[in-house]
Design a protein around this motif. Structure first.
Motif, short mmCIF file in Angstrom:
data_model
loop_
_atom_site.label_atom_id
_atom_site.label_comp_id
_atom_site.label_asym_id
_atom_site.label_seq_id
_atom_site.Cartn_x
_atom_site.Cartn_y
_atom_site.Cartn_z
N TYR A 165 5.95 -34.45 -13.54
CA TYR A 165 5.07 -35.52 -13.07
C TYR A 165 3.76 -34.95 -12.53
N TYR A 166 2.70 -35.72 -12.76
CA TYR A 166 1.36 -35.36 -12.32
C TYR A 166 0.70 -36.59 -11.70
N VAL A 167 -0.34 -36.37 -10.91
CA VAL A 167 -1.13 -37.47 -10.36
C VAL A 167 -2.60 -37.15 -10.62
N VAL A 168 -3.36 -38.19 -10.94
CA VAL A 168 -4.80 -38.03 -11.17
C VAL A 168 -5.47 -37.84 -9.81
N ILE A 169 -6.15 -36.70 -9.65
CA ILE A 169 -6.84 -36.43 -8.38
C ILE A 169 -8.36 -36.47 -8.55
N GLN A 170 -8.84 -36.54 -9.79
CA GLN A 170 -10.26 -36.73 -10.05
C GLN A 170 -10.42 -37.42 -11.40
N GLU A 171 -11.07 -38.56 -11.39
CA GLU A 171 -11.34 -39.27 -12.64
C GLU A 171 -12.44 -38.56 -13.41
N GLU A 172 -12.39 -38.67 -14.73
CA GLU A 172 -13.45 -38.09 -15.56
C GLU A 172 -14.70 -38.94 -15.46
N THR A 173 -15.84 -38.28 -15.30
CA THR A 173 -17.14 -38.94 -15.29
C THR A 173 -18.08 -38.11 -16.17
N ASP A 174 -19.33 -38.51 -16.23
CA ASP A 174 -20.29 -37.75 -17.03
C ASP A 174 -20.48 -36.33 -16.51
N ASP A 175 -20.27 -36.12 -15.21
CA ASP A 175 -20.49 -34.79 -14.64
C ASP A 175 -19.24 -34.12 -14.08
N LYS A 176 -18.07 -34.76 -14.21
CA LYS A 176 -16.83 -34.18 -13.70
C LYS A 176 -15.72 -34.32 -14.74
N TYR A 177 -14.85 -33.32 -14.77
CA TYR A 177 -13.69 -33.35 -15.65
C TYR A 177 -12.55 -34.16 -15.04
N LEU A 178 -11.67 -34.65 -15.89
CA LEU A 178 -10.42 -35.23 -15.42
C LEU A 178 -9.60 -34.11 -14.81
N VAL A 179 -9.04 -34.34 -13.63
CA VAL A 179 -8.19 -33.34 -12.98
C VAL A 179 -6.91 -34.03 -12.55
N ILE A 180 -5.79 -33.40 -12.90
CA ILE A 180 -4.48 -33.88 -12.47
C ILE A 180 -3.82 -32.79 -11.64
N GLN A 181 -2.82 -33.17 -10.86
CA GLN A 181 -2.11 -32.18 -10.06
C GLN A 181 -0.61 -32.35 -10.27
N ALA A 182 0.08 -31.21 -10.40
CA ALA A 182 1.54 -31.23 -10.58
C ALA A 182 2.19 -31.73 -9.30
N ILE A 183 3.04 -32.73 -9.43
CA ILE A 183 3.76 -33.25 -8.26
C ILE A 183 5.02 -32.42 -8.01
N ASN A 184 5.78 -32.16 -9.07
CA ASN A 184 6.99 -31.35 -8.95
C ASN A 184 6.80 -30.02 -9.67
N THR A 185 7.42 -28.97 -9.15
CA THR A 185 7.33 -27.66 -9.78
C THR A 185 8.06 -27.69 -11.11
N THR A 186 7.43 -27.10 -12.13
CA THR A 186 8.00 -27.07 -13.47
C THR A 186 8.01 -25.63 -13.97
N SER A 187 8.42 -25.46 -15.20
CA SER A 187 8.39 -24.12 -15.80
C SER A 187 6.96 -23.65 -16.05
N LEU A 188 6.01 -24.58 -16.05
CA LEU A 188 4.62 -24.23 -16.31
C LEU A 188 3.75 -24.18 -15.06
N TYR A 189 3.98 -25.10 -14.12
CA TYR A 189 3.11 -25.23 -12.95
C TYR A 189 3.90 -25.41 -11.66
N ALA A 190 3.40 -24.81 -10.60
CA ALA A 190 3.98 -25.04 -9.28
C ALA A 190 3.45 -26.36 -8.74
N SER A 191 4.23 -27.02 -7.92
CA SER A 191 3.78 -28.24 -7.26
C SER A 191 2.47 -27.94 -6.54
N GLY A 192 1.49 -28.84 -6.70
CA GLY A 192 0.20 -28.65 -6.06
C GLY A 192 -0.84 -27.98 -6.93
N THR A 193 -0.47 -27.55 -8.14
CA THR A 193 -1.41 -26.91 -9.04
C THR A 193 -2.34 -27.96 -9.66
#
Length: 147
Positions: free
Chosen positions: A26-54
């Motif tokens: 699971y991930y949560v959107v922490i920054q919406e994509e705009t003309d000057d910013k990228y979409l950013v999501i954050q891992a909610i639960n630790t997985t084999s790829l990402y630690a929680s909070g990444t």
């Protein structure tokens, strides 16, 4: 620019939809994509790829991610990040319980741009130390995700 993904929205990987809800990443959107910013999501639960909070800027979000619902119980016995109630620090421990009924996780922006969840969890680390706190997403590297 029409954003498909909105701040605080919960996502999971499209390929994981065949798995049970407690096996998904699971991930949560922490920054919406705009003309000057990228979409950013954050891992909610630790997985084999990402630690929680990444924080992650996905390359193909429309293809790889899908909006989903997340119930409090889906995160039990998984590593999650909370804002510790006692010392106001972020901790990543295994969720062993939560307060109240098994309801949907919702995130609300804080004054500093972070997100706080509506679920109050009890956590335990490997040495059996317990802590409590609300699910929390700390977005501390905003400058990294500017176009």
């Amino acid at each position: 620019m029409e954003n498909k993904f909105k701040l605080g929205q919960i996502l999971c990987e499209r390929c994981s939809l065949k798995k049970t809800a407690i096996q998904r990443y699971y991930y949560v959107v922490i920054q919406e994509e705009t003309d000057d910013k990228y979409l950013v999501i954050q891992a909610i639960n630790t997985t084999s790829l990402y630690a929680s909070g990444t924080s992650i800027s996905p390359t193909h979000p429309e293809e790889d991610l899908v909006a989903t619902e997340l119930k409090a119980s889906y995160l039990l016995y998984q590593e999650i990040t909370v804002l510790d109630t006692d010392n106001k620090k972020f901790i990543i421990f295994d969720a062993i319980g939560f307060e109240g009924k098994d309801r949907l996780v919702k995130f609300t922006p804080t004054n500093n741009g972070d997100l706080i969840g509506n679920i109050y969890y009890e956590l335990r680390n490997k040495t059996k130390l317990t802590s409590t706190g609300f699910l929390y997403c700390d977005f501390y590297r905003k400058e990294k995700f500017i176009k």
